[in-house]
Write an enzyme that holds these catalytic residues in place. Structure first.
Site, mmCIF file in Angstrom:
data_model
loop_
_atom_site.group_PDB
_atom_site.id
_atom_site.type_symbol
_atom_site.label_atom_id
_atom_site.label_comp_id
_atom_site.label_asym_id
_atom_site.label_seq_id
_atom_site.Cartn_x
_atom_site.Cartn_y
_atom_site.Cartn_z
ATOM 1 C CE1 TYR A 310 -3.100 3.019 0.594
ATOM 2 C CE2 TYR A 310 -2.967 2.671 2.952
ATOM 3 C CZ TYR A 310 -3.439 3.388 1.881
ATOM 4 O OH TYR A 310 -4.242 4.482 2.091
ATOM 5 C CB CYS A 311 0.958 4.294 0.254
ATOM 6 S SG CYS A 311 1.583 5.976 0.231
ATOM 7 C CG LEU A 312 7.282 4.723 0.267
ATOM 8 C CD1 LEU A 312 7.704 5.065 -1.149
ATOM 9 C CD2 LEU A 312 7.846 5.734 1.250
ATOM 10 N N GLY A 314 3.750 -0.184 -1.355
ATOM 11 C CA GLY A 314 3.526 -0.835 -2.638
ATOM 12 C C GLY A 314 4.689 -0.625 -3.587
ATOM 13 C CG PHE A 338 -3.952 -1.929 -2.164
ATOM 14 C CD1 PHE A 338 -4.305 -2.707 -3.261
ATOM 15 C CD2 PHE A 338 -4.062 -2.479 -0.899
ATOM 16 C CE1 PHE A 338 -4.748 -4.016 -3.091
ATOM 17 C CE2 PHE A 338 -4.507 -3.781 -0.715
ATOM 18 C CZ PHE A 338 -4.849 -4.555 -1.816
#
Length: 576
Positions: A310-312, A314, A338
Protein backbone atom coordinates in the site's frame (compact mmCIF):
# COMPACT_ATOMS: atom_id res chain seq x y z
CA UNK A 1 -2.02 11.53 5.76
CA UNK A 2 -0.76 13.39 8.80
CA UNK A 3 -2.80 16.19 10.40
CA UNK A 4 -1.41 19.70 10.39
CA UNK A 5 -3.08 20.56 13.70
CA UNK A 6 0.17 19.65 15.39
CA UNK A 7 1.92 22.74 14.10
CA UNK A 8 5.28 22.14 12.50
CA UNK A 9 6.58 25.32 14.11
CA UNK A 10 5.54 24.23 17.59
CA UNK A 11 6.34 20.54 17.25
CA UNK A 12 9.78 20.74 15.68
CA UNK A 13 12.80 20.26 17.92
CA UNK A 14 15.08 23.29 17.83
CA UNK A 15 18.25 22.94 15.77
CA UNK A 16 21.33 22.01 17.70
CA UNK A 17 23.35 24.99 18.81
CA UNK A 18 26.65 25.76 17.16
CA UNK A 19 29.75 24.58 18.94
CA UNK A 20 33.34 25.78 18.69
CA UNK A 21 35.17 24.09 15.85
CA UNK A 22 32.07 23.38 13.76
CA UNK A 23 32.73 23.37 10.02
CA UNK A 24 31.06 25.91 7.71
CA UNK A 25 28.93 23.10 6.27
CA UNK A 26 27.68 22.17 9.74
CA UNK A 27 26.83 25.78 10.55
CA UNK A 28 24.91 26.08 7.25
CA UNK A 29 23.09 22.86 8.06
CA UNK A 30 21.94 24.28 11.38
CA UNK A 31 20.91 27.50 9.62
CA UNK A 32 18.76 25.53 7.17
CA UNK A 33 17.18 23.60 10.04
CA UNK A 34 16.29 26.93 11.66
CA UNK A 35 14.84 28.26 8.38
CA UNK A 36 12.74 25.12 8.08
CA UNK A 37 10.79 26.17 11.19
CA UNK A 38 9.30 29.00 9.12
CA UNK A 39 9.24 27.56 5.58
CA UNK A 40 7.56 24.24 6.51
CA UNK A 41 10.18 22.22 4.68
CA UNK A 42 10.39 24.28 1.50
CA UNK A 43 13.72 25.61 0.33
CA UNK A 44 13.58 29.42 0.04
CA UNK A 45 15.83 29.35 -3.02
CA UNK A 46 13.55 26.92 -4.89
CA UNK A 47 10.64 29.35 -4.70
CA UNK A 48 12.86 32.38 -5.27
CA UNK A 49 14.37 30.93 -8.45
CA UNK A 50 10.92 30.11 -9.81
CA UNK A 51 9.70 33.67 -9.23
CA UNK A 52 12.91 35.12 -10.67
CA UNK A 53 12.43 33.10 -13.86
CA UNK A 54 8.80 34.22 -14.13
CA UNK A 55 9.58 37.87 -13.33
CA UNK A 56 12.46 38.02 -15.82
CA UNK A 57 10.23 36.78 -18.64
CA UNK A 58 7.44 39.15 -17.59
CA UNK A 59 9.86 42.08 -17.67
CA UNK A 60 11.02 41.06 -21.14
CA UNK A 61 7.43 40.92 -22.44
CA UNK A 62 6.17 44.43 -21.60
CA UNK A 63 3.28 44.38 -24.05
CA UNK A 64 1.89 41.11 -22.71
CA UNK A 65 2.33 42.42 -19.18
CA UNK A 66 0.54 45.67 -20.06
CA UNK A 67 -2.33 43.63 -21.48
CA UNK A 68 -2.87 42.18 -18.00
CA UNK A 69 -3.75 45.66 -16.73
CA UNK A 70 -6.37 45.93 -19.43
CA UNK A 71 -7.63 42.50 -18.45
CA UNK A 72 -7.98 43.66 -14.83
CA UNK A 73 -10.15 46.57 -15.93
CA UNK A 74 -12.23 44.11 -17.93
CA UNK A 75 -12.82 42.01 -14.84
CA UNK A 76 -14.03 45.08 -12.89
CA UNK A 77 -16.42 45.93 -15.72
CA UNK A 78 -17.66 42.36 -15.69
CA UNK A 79 -18.29 42.60 -11.93
CA UNK A 80 -20.31 45.77 -12.52
CA UNK A 81 -22.45 44.04 -15.16
CA UNK A 82 -23.04 41.12 -12.77
CA UNK A 83 -24.09 43.58 -10.05
CA UNK A 84 -26.54 45.21 -12.45
CA UNK A 85 -27.95 41.86 -13.51
CA UNK A 86 -26.65 42.26 -17.06
CA UNK A 87 -24.45 39.15 -16.96
CA UNK A 88 -24.68 35.72 -15.36
CA UNK A 89 -22.76 35.11 -12.17
CA UNK A 90 -19.48 33.20 -12.20
CA UNK A 91 -19.77 29.70 -10.74
CA UNK A 92 -16.91 28.42 -8.55
CA UNK A 93 -15.21 25.14 -9.48
CA UNK A 94 -16.97 22.02 -8.24
CA UNK A 95 -14.15 21.38 -5.76
CA UNK A 96 -14.45 24.86 -4.19
CA UNK A 97 -16.86 24.75 -1.24
CA UNK A 98 -15.98 28.08 0.38
CA UNK A 99 -19.10 29.87 -0.84
CA UNK A 100 -21.59 26.99 -0.87
CA UNK A 101 -23.66 28.18 2.10
CA UNK A 102 -26.87 30.10 1.17
CA UNK A 103 -25.66 33.13 3.15
CA UNK A 104 -23.00 33.76 0.51
CA UNK A 105 -25.75 34.23 -2.09
CA UNK A 106 -27.28 37.17 -0.20
CA UNK A 107 -26.38 40.78 -0.91
CA UNK A 108 -23.70 42.12 -0.44
CA UNK A 109 -21.83 38.86 0.06
CA UNK A 110 -22.83 37.62 -3.39
CA UNK A 111 -20.87 40.50 -4.95
CA UNK A 112 -17.92 39.78 -2.67
CA UNK A 113 -17.97 36.17 -3.86
CA UNK A 114 -18.03 37.28 -7.49
CA UNK A 115 -15.16 39.72 -6.88
CA UNK A 116 -13.07 36.94 -5.34
CA UNK A 117 -13.73 34.49 -8.19
CA UNK A 118 -13.01 37.08 -10.87
CA UNK A 119 -9.88 38.20 -9.07
CA UNK A 120 -8.61 34.65 -8.77
CA UNK A 121 -9.27 34.08 -12.49
CA UNK A 122 -7.20 37.20 -13.24
CA UNK A 123 -4.32 35.96 -11.10
CA UNK A 124 -4.38 32.69 -13.03
CA UNK A 125 -3.95 34.72 -16.22
CA UNK A 126 -1.05 36.59 -14.63
CA UNK A 127 0.73 33.35 -13.77
CA UNK A 128 0.15 31.89 -17.25
CA UNK A 129 1.83 34.89 -18.89
CA UNK A 130 4.33 35.34 -20.43
CA UNK A 131 5.62 32.50 -22.60
CA UNK A 132 9.04 30.94 -22.15
CA UNK A 133 8.98 30.32 -18.39
CA UNK A 134 10.37 26.95 -17.32
CA UNK A 135 7.28 24.70 -16.94
CA UNK A 136 8.28 23.54 -13.44
CA UNK A 137 8.91 27.14 -12.36
CA UNK A 138 5.54 28.23 -13.71
CA UNK A 139 3.82 25.43 -11.79
CA UNK A 140 5.64 26.46 -8.59
CA UNK A 141 4.55 30.07 -9.07
CA UNK A 142 0.98 28.95 -9.78
CA UNK A 143 1.02 26.72 -6.71
CA UNK A 144 2.36 29.38 -4.35
CA UNK A 145 -0.01 32.03 -5.74
CA UNK A 146 -2.89 29.65 -5.10
CA UNK A 147 -1.65 29.17 -1.52
CA UNK A 148 -1.63 32.94 -1.04
CA UNK A 149 -5.10 33.35 -2.56
CA UNK A 150 -6.47 30.59 -0.32
CA UNK A 151 -4.98 32.34 2.71
CA UNK A 152 -6.40 35.83 1.98
CA UNK A 153 -9.85 34.61 0.95
CA UNK A 154 -12.63 36.59 2.69
CA UNK A 155 -14.09 33.27 3.84
CA UNK A 156 -11.21 33.19 6.37
CA UNK A 157 -12.03 36.65 7.79
CA UNK A 158 -14.71 36.62 10.54
CA UNK A 159 -16.26 40.01 9.68
CA UNK A 160 -16.40 39.15 5.94
CA UNK A 161 -17.82 35.65 6.28
CA UNK A 162 -21.64 35.69 6.56
CA UNK A 163 -21.70 32.18 8.06
CA UNK A 164 -19.51 33.36 10.94
CA UNK A 165 -21.56 36.55 11.36
CA UNK A 166 -24.80 34.54 11.54
CA UNK A 167 -23.29 32.06 14.01
CA UNK A 168 -22.03 34.89 16.23
CA UNK A 169 -25.44 36.58 16.23
CA UNK A 170 -27.30 33.35 16.93
CA UNK A 171 -25.00 32.26 19.78
CA UNK A 172 -24.06 35.68 21.19
CA UNK A 173 -20.44 34.97 20.30
CA UNK A 174 -20.34 31.49 21.81
CA UNK A 175 -18.94 30.15 18.51
CA UNK A 176 -15.66 32.02 19.16
CA UNK A 177 -15.39 30.53 22.66
CA UNK A 178 -16.02 27.06 21.23
CA UNK A 179 -13.46 27.80 18.52
CA UNK A 180 -10.82 28.68 21.12
CA UNK A 181 -11.59 25.46 22.98
CA UNK A 182 -11.18 23.53 19.72
CA UNK A 183 -7.84 25.27 19.06
CA UNK A 184 -6.50 24.44 22.51
CA UNK A 185 -7.75 20.88 22.16
CA UNK A 186 -6.00 20.49 18.79
CA UNK A 187 -2.74 21.94 20.08
CA UNK A 188 -2.80 19.52 23.00
CA UNK A 189 -2.47 16.62 20.57
CA UNK A 190 -5.48 14.75 21.96
CA UNK A 191 -7.50 14.61 18.74
CA UNK A 192 -7.55 10.80 18.75
CA UNK A 193 -10.53 10.81 21.10
CA UNK A 194 -11.15 7.43 22.67
CA UNK A 195 -9.46 5.53 19.86
CA UNK A 196 -6.17 3.74 20.41
CA UNK A 197 -4.28 0.90 18.75
CA UNK A 198 -4.74 -2.30 20.69
CA UNK A 199 -7.90 -1.06 22.41
CA UNK A 200 -10.46 -0.47 19.66
CA UNK A 201 -8.17 -0.12 16.65
CA UNK A 202 -5.82 -2.83 15.33
CA UNK A 203 -7.62 -5.49 17.37
CA UNK A 204 -7.73 -8.36 14.87
CA UNK A 205 -6.40 -11.37 16.85
CA UNK A 206 -2.83 -12.33 16.03
CA UNK A 207 0.71 -12.74 17.28
CA UNK A 208 4.00 -11.01 16.60
CA UNK A 209 6.12 -13.89 15.28
CA UNK A 210 9.23 -11.96 14.27
CA UNK A 211 10.98 -8.78 15.33
CA UNK A 212 14.15 -7.07 14.22
CA UNK A 213 15.41 -3.48 14.50
CA UNK A 214 13.04 -2.31 11.75
CA UNK A 215 9.86 -4.42 11.77
CA UNK A 216 7.52 -6.58 13.73
CA UNK A 217 5.79 -9.25 11.66
CA UNK A 218 2.24 -10.04 12.77
CA UNK A 219 0.59 -13.36 11.91
CA UNK A 220 -3.19 -13.20 12.29
CA UNK A 221 -5.16 -16.07 13.79
CA UNK A 222 -7.37 -18.00 11.35
CA UNK A 223 -11.11 -17.33 11.44
CA UNK A 224 -12.12 -20.26 9.24
CA UNK A 225 -11.62 -24.03 9.52
CA UNK A 226 -9.59 -24.10 6.31
CA UNK A 227 -7.53 -21.44 4.55
CA UNK A 228 -5.93 -20.91 1.17
CA UNK A 229 -2.41 -22.39 1.37
CA UNK A 230 -0.94 -19.20 -0.12
CA UNK A 231 -0.65 -16.56 2.63
CA UNK A 232 -1.08 -12.82 2.08
CA UNK A 233 1.74 -10.50 3.15
CA UNK A 234 0.69 -6.87 3.63
CA UNK A 235 3.45 -4.26 3.29
CA UNK A 236 2.08 -0.88 4.44
CA UNK A 237 3.71 2.49 3.96
CA UNK A 238 6.05 3.54 6.74
CA UNK A 239 5.09 7.20 6.60
CA UNK A 240 2.16 6.27 8.87
CA UNK A 241 1.36 3.31 11.11
CA UNK A 242 0.27 0.04 9.57
CA UNK A 243 -3.22 -0.16 11.08
CA UNK A 244 -4.81 1.95 8.34
CA UNK A 245 -5.62 -1.58 7.08
CA UNK A 246 -6.77 -2.79 10.52
CA UNK A 247 -8.95 0.01 11.85
CA UNK A 248 -12.20 -0.75 13.65
CA UNK A 249 -13.51 -4.30 13.27
CA UNK A 250 -16.20 -3.12 10.84
CA UNK A 251 -13.79 -1.64 8.30
CA UNK A 252 -10.60 -3.60 8.89
CA UNK A 253 -9.27 -5.01 5.63
CA UNK A 254 -7.09 -7.47 7.55
CA UNK A 255 -9.99 -8.81 9.62
CA UNK A 256 -12.16 -9.06 6.50
CA UNK A 257 -9.43 -10.89 4.58
CA UNK A 258 -8.93 -13.39 7.40
CA UNK A 259 -12.68 -14.02 7.35
CA UNK A 260 -12.45 -14.83 3.63
CA UNK A 261 -10.18 -17.78 4.46
CA UNK A 262 -6.66 -16.39 4.08
CA UNK A 263 -3.62 -16.55 6.34
CA UNK A 264 -2.57 -12.93 6.66
CA UNK A 265 0.76 -11.50 7.74
CA UNK A 266 1.37 -7.76 8.14
CA UNK A 267 4.52 -5.74 8.65
CA UNK A 268 4.45 -3.16 11.43
CA UNK A 269 7.28 -0.69 10.89
CA UNK A 270 9.24 0.77 13.74
CA UNK A 271 8.84 4.49 14.45
CA UNK A 272 12.41 5.69 13.77
CA UNK A 273 14.41 7.69 16.26
CA UNK A 274 17.53 9.77 15.69
CA UNK A 275 19.61 6.61 16.25
CA UNK A 276 18.17 5.19 12.98
CA UNK A 277 19.18 8.22 10.87
CA UNK A 278 21.46 6.11 8.63
CA UNK A 279 18.80 3.48 7.79
CA UNK A 280 18.63 3.20 4.01
CA UNK A 281 15.86 2.56 1.53
CA UNK A 282 17.37 -0.85 0.80
CA UNK A 283 17.28 -1.66 4.51
CA UNK A 284 13.49 -1.39 4.25
CA UNK A 285 13.58 -3.98 1.47
CA UNK A 286 16.13 -6.36 2.99
CA UNK A 287 15.30 -6.08 6.69
CA UNK A 288 11.63 -5.48 6.02
CA UNK A 289 10.01 -7.33 3.12
CA UNK A 290 12.68 -9.97 2.58
CA UNK A 291 12.98 -10.71 6.29
CA UNK A 292 9.20 -11.11 6.44
CA UNK A 293 9.25 -13.52 3.49
CA UNK A 294 11.91 -15.62 5.22
CA UNK A 295 9.73 -15.85 8.32
CA UNK A 296 6.65 -16.76 6.28
CA UNK A 297 8.58 -19.54 4.50
CA UNK A 298 9.56 -20.99 7.89
CA UNK A 299 5.93 -20.91 9.08
CA UNK A 300 4.00 -21.81 5.92
CA UNK A 301 6.50 -24.05 4.19
CA UNK A 302 6.82 -23.97 0.40
CA UNK A 303 3.56 -22.11 -0.21
CA UNK A 304 3.98 -19.05 -2.38
CA UNK A 305 2.94 -15.64 -1.09
CA UNK A 306 0.42 -13.08 -2.31
CA UNK A 307 2.54 -9.93 -1.83
CA UNK A 308 0.40 -6.85 -1.16
CA UNK A 309 1.70 -3.30 -0.80
CA UNK A 310 0.00 0.00 0.00
CA UNK A 311 1.26 3.47 -1.00
CA UNK A 312 5.04 3.70 -0.56
CA UNK A 313 4.91 0.14 0.76
CA UNK A 314 3.53 -0.84 -2.64
CA UNK A 315 6.43 0.83 -4.42
CA UNK A 316 8.80 -1.08 -2.14
CA UNK A 317 6.90 -4.32 -2.83
CA UNK A 318 7.25 -3.74 -6.59
CA UNK A 319 11.00 -3.14 -6.13
CA UNK A 320 11.23 -6.35 -4.10
CA UNK A 321 9.28 -8.35 -6.70
CA UNK A 322 11.50 -7.07 -9.53
CA UNK A 323 14.62 -7.90 -7.52
CA UNK A 324 13.33 -11.41 -6.78
CA UNK A 325 12.47 -11.93 -10.45
CA UNK A 326 15.95 -10.81 -11.47
CA UNK A 327 17.55 -13.18 -8.95
CA UNK A 328 15.33 -16.18 -9.74
CA UNK A 329 13.50 -16.11 -6.38
CA UNK A 330 10.06 -17.59 -7.08
CA UNK A 331 8.42 -17.31 -3.65
CA UNK A 332 5.65 -14.94 -4.82
CA UNK A 333 2.28 -16.10 -6.18
CA UNK A 334 0.92 -12.67 -7.13
CA UNK A 335 1.43 -8.95 -6.65
CA UNK A 336 -1.25 -6.51 -5.38
CA UNK A 337 -0.49 -2.79 -5.23
CA UNK A 338 -2.81 -0.20 -3.68
CA UNK A 339 -2.35 3.50 -4.55
CA UNK A 340 1.29 2.78 -5.31
CA UNK A 341 3.40 4.48 -7.98
CA UNK A 342 6.20 2.93 -9.99
CA UNK A 343 6.66 5.88 -12.37
CA UNK A 344 6.99 9.31 -10.79
CA UNK A 345 6.88 11.65 -13.78
CA UNK A 346 3.24 12.54 -13.07
CA UNK A 347 3.23 12.24 -9.30
CA UNK A 348 1.06 15.30 -8.74
CA UNK A 349 1.80 18.59 -7.03
CA UNK A 350 3.92 16.92 -4.36
CA UNK A 351 6.55 16.53 -7.08
CA UNK A 352 6.75 20.29 -7.71
CA UNK A 353 9.25 20.88 -4.94
CA UNK A 354 11.32 17.74 -5.51
CA UNK A 355 14.35 19.47 -6.99
CA UNK A 356 18.05 19.01 -6.26
CA UNK A 357 18.01 22.32 -4.41
CA UNK A 358 15.00 21.28 -2.33
CA UNK A 359 16.47 17.87 -1.50
CA UNK A 360 19.77 19.44 -0.46
CA UNK A 361 17.82 21.72 1.91
CA UNK A 362 15.77 18.79 3.27
CA UNK A 363 18.91 16.70 3.71
CA UNK A 364 20.38 19.40 5.95
CA UNK A 365 17.15 19.58 7.96
CA UNK A 366 16.80 15.82 8.44
CA UNK A 367 20.50 15.30 9.10
CA UNK A 368 20.31 17.85 11.90
CA UNK A 369 17.28 16.10 13.45
CA UNK A 370 18.14 12.56 12.37
CA UNK A 371 14.67 12.11 10.88
CA UNK A 372 11.76 13.83 9.18
CA UNK A 373 9.00 14.35 11.71
CA UNK A 374 5.34 13.59 11.13
CA UNK A 375 4.50 17.31 11.48
CA UNK A 376 6.89 18.14 8.62
CA UNK A 377 5.44 15.37 6.48
CA UNK A 378 1.93 16.54 7.35
CA UNK A 379 2.61 20.11 6.27
CA UNK A 380 3.68 18.89 2.83
CA UNK A 381 0.45 16.92 2.35
CA UNK A 382 -1.71 19.72 3.71
CA UNK A 383 -0.28 22.14 1.14
CA UNK A 384 -1.71 20.02 -1.67
CA UNK A 385 -5.27 20.90 -0.61
CA UNK A 386 -4.79 23.91 1.62
CA UNK A 387 -8.21 25.35 0.75
CA UNK A 388 -10.08 22.29 2.03
CA UNK A 389 -7.66 20.75 4.53
CA UNK A 390 -6.35 23.89 6.20
CA UNK A 391 -8.46 27.03 5.74
CA UNK A 392 -11.97 25.62 5.37
CA UNK A 393 -11.33 23.30 8.29
CA UNK A 394 -9.97 26.19 10.36
CA UNK A 395 -13.13 28.21 9.62
CA UNK A 396 -15.36 25.34 10.72
CA UNK A 397 -13.45 24.58 13.90
CA UNK A 398 -12.12 27.93 15.08
CA UNK A 399 -14.57 30.53 13.71
CA UNK A 400 -17.83 28.59 13.60
CA UNK A 401 -16.90 26.56 16.67
CA UNK A 402 -18.03 23.28 15.13
CA UNK A 403 -16.71 20.13 16.75
CA UNK A 404 -15.70 17.06 14.82
CA UNK A 405 -16.46 13.79 16.51
CA UNK A 406 -13.31 11.65 16.30
CA UNK A 407 -13.56 8.47 14.27
CA UNK A 408 -11.13 5.68 13.56
CA UNK A 409 -9.60 7.08 10.36
CA UNK A 410 -9.14 10.49 12.00
CA UNK A 411 -7.43 8.88 14.99
CA UNK A 412 -5.06 6.99 12.69
CA UNK A 413 -4.43 10.18 10.75
CA UNK A 414 -2.89 11.95 13.74
CA UNK A 415 -0.87 8.92 14.88
CA UNK A 416 2.16 9.95 12.84
CA UNK A 417 5.60 8.47 12.38
CA UNK A 418 9.04 9.78 11.60
CA UNK A 419 11.22 8.91 8.59
CA UNK A 420 14.94 8.13 8.85
CA UNK A 421 17.04 10.92 7.34
CA UNK A 422 18.96 8.78 4.85
CA UNK A 423 15.99 6.73 3.67
CA UNK A 424 13.80 9.80 3.18
CA UNK A 425 16.29 11.58 0.94
CA UNK A 426 17.13 8.38 -0.97
CA UNK A 427 13.55 7.63 -1.94
CA UNK A 428 12.85 11.24 -2.93
CA UNK A 429 16.04 11.50 -4.97
CA UNK A 430 15.99 8.05 -6.57
CA UNK A 431 12.25 7.73 -7.20
CA UNK A 432 10.68 11.21 -7.41
CA UNK A 433 13.61 13.20 -8.78
CA UNK A 434 15.48 10.70 -10.97
CA UNK A 435 12.65 8.24 -11.64
CA UNK A 436 15.20 5.42 -11.55
CA UNK A 437 12.69 2.60 -11.10
CA UNK A 438 10.68 3.31 -14.25
CA UNK A 439 13.77 4.12 -16.30
CA UNK A 440 15.62 0.90 -15.44
CA UNK A 441 18.39 2.60 -13.46
CA UNK A 442 17.35 1.50 -9.97
CA UNK A 443 20.06 -0.75 -8.53
CA UNK A 444 19.84 -3.32 -5.76
CA UNK A 445 23.08 -4.94 -4.60
CA UNK A 446 24.93 -3.06 -7.33
CA UNK A 447 22.85 -4.44 -10.18
CA UNK A 448 19.94 -2.78 -12.01
CA UNK A 449 16.45 -4.26 -11.96
CA UNK A 450 13.55 -3.98 -14.40
CA UNK A 451 9.81 -3.97 -13.75
CA UNK A 452 9.33 -5.88 -17.00
CA UNK A 453 10.97 -8.89 -15.33
CA UNK A 454 7.84 -9.26 -13.18
CA UNK A 455 5.62 -11.92 -14.75
CA UNK A 456 3.29 -12.40 -11.79
CA UNK A 457 -0.42 -11.62 -12.07
CA UNK A 458 -0.91 -8.07 -10.78
CA UNK A 459 -3.90 -6.43 -9.10
CA UNK A 460 -3.44 -2.66 -9.19
CA UNK A 461 -5.71 -0.16 -7.41
CA UNK A 462 -5.96 3.59 -7.96
CA UNK A 463 -8.43 6.01 -6.41
CA UNK A 464 -10.30 8.76 -8.22
CA UNK A 465 -9.48 11.66 -5.87
CA UNK A 466 -5.93 10.73 -4.90
CA UNK A 467 -3.68 13.79 -4.55
CA UNK A 468 -0.71 11.79 -3.25
CA UNK A 469 -0.57 8.99 -5.84
CA UNK A 470 -2.78 10.26 -8.72
CA UNK A 471 -4.50 7.33 -10.37
CA UNK A 472 -3.15 8.14 -13.82
CA UNK A 473 0.33 7.91 -12.35
CA UNK A 474 -0.49 4.58 -10.67
CA UNK A 475 -1.94 3.35 -13.97
CA UNK A 476 1.45 3.76 -15.68
CA UNK A 477 2.56 0.33 -14.47
CA UNK A 478 0.74 -0.89 -17.60
CA UNK A 479 3.63 0.54 -19.62
CA UNK A 480 6.34 -1.39 -17.81
CA UNK A 481 5.12 -4.96 -17.69
CA UNK A 482 3.57 -7.50 -20.05
CA UNK A 483 2.13 -9.45 -17.12
CA UNK A 484 -1.59 -10.00 -16.70
CA UNK A 485 -2.73 -6.81 -14.99
CA UNK A 486 -6.10 -6.13 -13.38
CA UNK A 487 -6.66 -2.44 -12.70
CA UNK A 488 -9.34 -1.23 -10.30
CA UNK A 489 -10.23 2.45 -10.08
CA UNK A 490 -12.09 3.08 -6.82
CA UNK A 491 -14.10 6.05 -5.63
CA UNK A 492 -12.61 8.13 -2.84
CA UNK A 493 -9.16 9.42 -2.06
CA UNK A 494 -5.79 8.02 -1.07
CA UNK A 495 -6.99 6.66 2.28
CA UNK A 496 -10.79 6.49 2.15
CA UNK A 497 -10.70 4.92 -1.31
CA UNK A 498 -8.64 2.02 0.03
CA UNK A 499 -10.58 1.65 3.30
CA UNK A 500 -13.72 0.82 1.35
CA UNK A 501 -15.28 -2.17 3.05
CA UNK A 502 -18.29 -4.02 1.59
CA UNK A 503 -21.49 -2.30 2.63
CA UNK A 504 -19.95 1.16 2.77
CA UNK A 505 -22.53 3.48 1.18
CA UNK A 506 -21.95 5.42 -2.02
CA UNK A 507 -18.92 3.39 -3.13
CA UNK A 508 -18.18 2.35 -6.69
CA UNK A 509 -15.25 1.11 -8.76
CA UNK A 510 -14.23 0.23 -12.28
CA UNK A 511 -12.39 -2.98 -13.14
CA UNK A 512 -10.65 -4.36 -16.19
CA UNK A 513 -8.07 -7.09 -16.80
CA UNK A 514 -5.53 -6.91 -19.61
CA UNK A 515 -2.86 -9.36 -20.61
CA UNK A 516 0.24 -8.43 -22.54
CA UNK A 517 1.22 -4.96 -23.58
CA UNK A 518 -1.56 -2.47 -22.96
CA UNK A 519 -2.39 0.13 -25.56
CA UNK A 520 -5.19 2.12 -23.96
CA UNK A 521 -4.26 5.40 -22.35
CA UNK A 522 -5.78 6.14 -18.92
CA UNK A 523 -8.56 8.34 -20.30
CA UNK A 524 -9.39 5.73 -22.96
CA UNK A 525 -9.47 3.10 -20.22
CA UNK A 526 -11.83 5.29 -18.20
CA UNK A 527 -14.20 5.72 -21.13
CA UNK A 528 -14.16 2.00 -21.93
CA UNK A 529 -14.81 0.74 -18.37
CA UNK A 530 -18.19 1.00 -16.68
CA UNK A 531 -18.51 1.79 -12.97
CA UNK A 532 -19.87 -0.87 -10.61
CA UNK A 533 -21.56 -0.18 -7.30
CA UNK A 534 -19.98 -1.58 -4.16
CA UNK A 535 -16.52 -2.29 -2.80
CA UNK A 536 -13.50 -3.30 -4.85
CA UNK A 537 -12.49 -5.58 -1.95
CA UNK A 538 -14.87 -8.28 -3.16
CA UNK A 539 -13.38 -8.17 -6.66
CA UNK A 540 -9.90 -8.47 -5.16
CA UNK A 541 -10.95 -11.45 -3.02
CA UNK A 542 -12.35 -13.19 -6.13
CA UNK A 543 -9.10 -12.43 -7.94
CA UNK A 544 -7.01 -13.91 -5.10
CA UNK A 545 -9.21 -17.01 -4.94
CA UNK A 546 -8.62 -17.78 -8.62
CA UNK A 547 -4.87 -17.63 -7.99
CA UNK A 548 -4.87 -19.75 -4.83
CA UNK A 549 -4.89 -23.50 -4.27
CA UNK A 550 -7.65 -25.58 -2.68
CA UNK A 551 -8.24 -24.71 1.01
CA UNK A 552 -6.31 -26.70 3.62
CA UNK A 553 -5.67 -26.64 7.35
CA UNK A 554 -4.26 -23.34 8.68
CA UNK A 555 -0.52 -23.20 9.33
CA UNK A 556 0.73 -23.08 12.92
CA UNK A 557 1.07 -19.74 14.69
CA UNK A 558 4.79 -19.30 14.40
CA UNK A 559 7.50 -21.89 13.96
CA UNK A 560 10.86 -22.81 15.49
CA UNK A 561 12.93 -19.64 15.36
CA UNK A 562 9.75 -17.60 14.84
CA UNK A 563 7.81 -18.33 18.02
CA UNK A 564 5.14 -15.83 19.08
CA UNK A 565 6.63 -12.90 20.99
CA UNK A 566 3.47 -11.06 22.03
CA UNK A 567 -0.10 -10.42 20.98
CA UNK A 568 -1.00 -8.17 18.05
CA UNK A 569 -0.70 -5.27 17.44
CA UNK A 570 2.75 -5.63 18.95
CA UNK A 571 5.00 -2.99 20.48
CA UNK A 572 6.35 -0.96 17.54
CA UNK A 573 2.93 0.44 16.66
CA UNK A 574 2.62 1.89 20.18
CA UNK A 575 5.85 3.88 19.99
CA UNK A 576 5.38 7.66 19.81
Amino acid sequence: MPDMNRSAIIAEPPPRPTVPGASPAEVDRWLHAWENRFTLGRSPSTVALAYLDWAAHAANAPFQTAELARSAVGQWRRLLRIALGQEDKVAPPASDHRFAAPAWQQHPFDLLTQAVLLGEAWWNDVVDNPAGVNPRHRRIVRFTVRQWLDMVSPSNVPWLNPEVIEAAQASNGRNFVDGLINLLHDQSGTTRGDFAAGRNLAVTPGKVVFRNALIELIQYAPATATVAPEPVLIVPAWIMKYYILDLSPGNSMIRWLVAQGYTVFAISWRNPTEAMHNTSLDDYRAKGVMAALDAIRAICGEAKVHATGYCLGGTLTAITAATMARDGDDRLASLSLFAAQTDFTEAGELQLFITEDQLSFLADVTETQGFLSSAQMGSAFQMLQSNELVWSRAVRRYLLGQREHPFDLMAWNVDGTRLPARMHIEYLRRLYLRNELAEGRFEVDGRPLALEDIHLPIFLVGTEQDHIAPWRSVYKLHLFTAAELTFALASGGHNAGIVSEPGHPHRHFRLRTDSGRHTLGPDEWLAATRPQDGSWWTAWADWLKKRSSAPAEPPPMGAPGYLPLCDAPGTYVLED
